[in-house]
Scaffold this motif. Structure first.
Motif, PDB file in Angstrom:
ATOM      1  N   ASP A  56       0.826  -1.211   0.000  1.00 61.21           N
ATOM      2  CA  ASP A  56       0.000   0.000   0.000  1.00 61.21           C
ATOM      3  C   ASP A  56       0.857   1.257   0.000  1.00 61.21           C
ATOM      4  N   GLU A 103       1.874   2.250  -3.504  1.00 59.90           N
ATOM      5  CA  GLU A 103       0.750   2.865  -4.223  1.00 59.90           C
ATOM      6  C   GLU A 103       0.585   4.322  -3.799  1.00 59.90           C
ATOM      7  N   GLU A 104       0.684   4.565  -2.504  1.00 61.02           N
ATOM      8  CA  GLU A 104       0.536   5.925  -1.974  1.00 61.02           C
ATOM      9  C   GLU A 104       1.691   6.817  -2.419  1.00 61.02           C
ATOM     10  N   ASN A 105       2.901   6.272  -2.403  1.00 58.87           N
ATOM     11  CA  ASN A 105       4.067   7.059  -2.801  1.00 58.87           C
ATOM     12  C   ASN A 105       4.004   7.477  -4.266  1.00 58.87           C
ATOM     13  N   PHE A 106       3.604   6.559  -5.132  1.00 62.87           N
ATOM     14  CA  PHE A 106       3.502   6.895  -6.552  1.00 62.87           C
ATOM     15  C   PHE A 106       2.362   7.881  -6.802  1.00 62.87           C
ATOM     16  N   LYS A 107       1.283   7.714  -6.072  1.00 60.28           N
ATOM     17  CA  LYS A 107       0.155   8.637  -6.195  1.00 60.28           C
ATOM     18  C   LYS A 107       0.565  10.048  -5.789  1.00 60.28           C
ATOM     19  N   ASN A 108       1.258  10.155  -4.657  1.00 64.63           N
ATOM     20  CA  ASN A 108       1.701  11.468  -4.174  1.00 64.63           C
ATOM     21  C   ASN A 108       2.692  12.115  -5.129  1.00 64.63           C
ATOM     22  N   LYS A 159       2.608  11.765  -8.261  1.00 61.52           N
ATOM     23  CA  LYS A 159       1.925  11.945  -9.550  1.00 61.52           C
ATOM     24  C   LYS A 159       2.696  11.254 -10.682  1.00 61.52           C
ATOM     25  N   CYS A 160       3.080  10.011 -10.386  1.00 61.94           N
ATOM     26  CA  CYS A 160       3.837   9.217 -11.360  1.00 61.94           C
ATOM     27  C   CYS A 160       3.100   7.904 -11.624  1.00 61.94           C
ATOM     28  N   PRO A 161       2.441   7.776 -12.766  1.00 61.26           N
ATOM     29  CA  PRO A 161       1.781   6.508 -13.092  1.00 61.26           C
ATOM     30  C   PRO A 161       2.813   5.406 -13.304  1.00 61.26           C
TER      31      PRO A 161
END
Length: 213
Positions: free
Chosen positions: A161, A164-169, A171-173
């Motif tokens: 998880d 997922e949170e780190n990539f979301k923050n 803004k890197c798909p």
């Protein structure tokens, strides 16, 4: 984002067959971070098997085009992402650069090795995603150097998880060819592990930083 269940299962099969991934629920590994883990993944091993290396190169290349469209360069993350990235760049006929973990302490002091025009749209290649920290350090370095990061692609992810949170923050798909859920499913079906082992492996993924303590 790109997903393909057939590819997920095939990559999981390859990684288990060549022991790039080892599952030891009852004899856990200790990661460099100090975490105890029932799984160890070393995707460098795939480079020693030409048919598997070719499959991964081709799948990463086609998936990058599907997920990110037209890009101008491939960037590998040192060190394990360098050979995988170079293979993908060759497949796509694109320039290749790589990002060091830290800048050189001599010479020109480079953090990014290779030369491309500023503003290029870049896809980053990793071999493995755990928390995503090292991958996103490379993404930040490329952005700071003036490049546009379209996204990141990797062979395998533990599916934490926190990643997922780190990539979301950031803004890197991103996408991976295979993942922990696909691996455990395949491993149980093919009797690499027992149902009891599966339960241990699933519990570890929920709290990896404190598991086994």
């Amino acid at each position: 984002m790109y997903t393909n269940s057939e590819t997920e299962q095939q990559v999981a099969e390859f990684l288990l067959q060549i022991k790039a991934i080892k599952l030891q629920p009852n004899n856990p590994f200790t990661w460099a971070s100090g975490w105890k883990s029932p799984i160890y993944c070393d995707n460098r091993v795939t480079l020693s098997y030409p048919p598997i290396r070719t499959y991964i190169r081709q799948k990463l290349s086609s998936a990058i085009q599907e997920a990110f469209g037209s890009v101008g360069c491939i960037a590998g993350v040192a060190t394990a992402g360098i050979p995988q990235g170079a293979l993908v760049a060759q497949e796509l006929g694109l320039p290749f650069i790589y990002v060091r973990a830290k800048a050189k302490e001599h010479g020109r002091g480079n953090l990014i090795e290779g030369e491309i025009a500023p503003g290029q749209r870049v896809v980053v290649i990793e071999d493995l995603i755990s928390t995503g920290k090292s991958s996103l350090q490379a993404v930040d370095a490329l952005r700071e150097a003036g490049y546009t990061v379209a996204g990141l692609a990797a062979i395998f992810s533990y599916g934490f998880d926190v990643a997922e949170e780190n990539f979301k923050n950031a803004k890197c798909p991103y996408f991976t060819l295979s993942n922990y859920d696909a691996l455990i499913k395949y491993a149980e079906e093919k009797q690499y592990i027992t149902s009891a082992d599966t339960e241990i492996l699933r519990k570890w993924r929920l709290q990896p930083s404190t598991w086994g303590q």
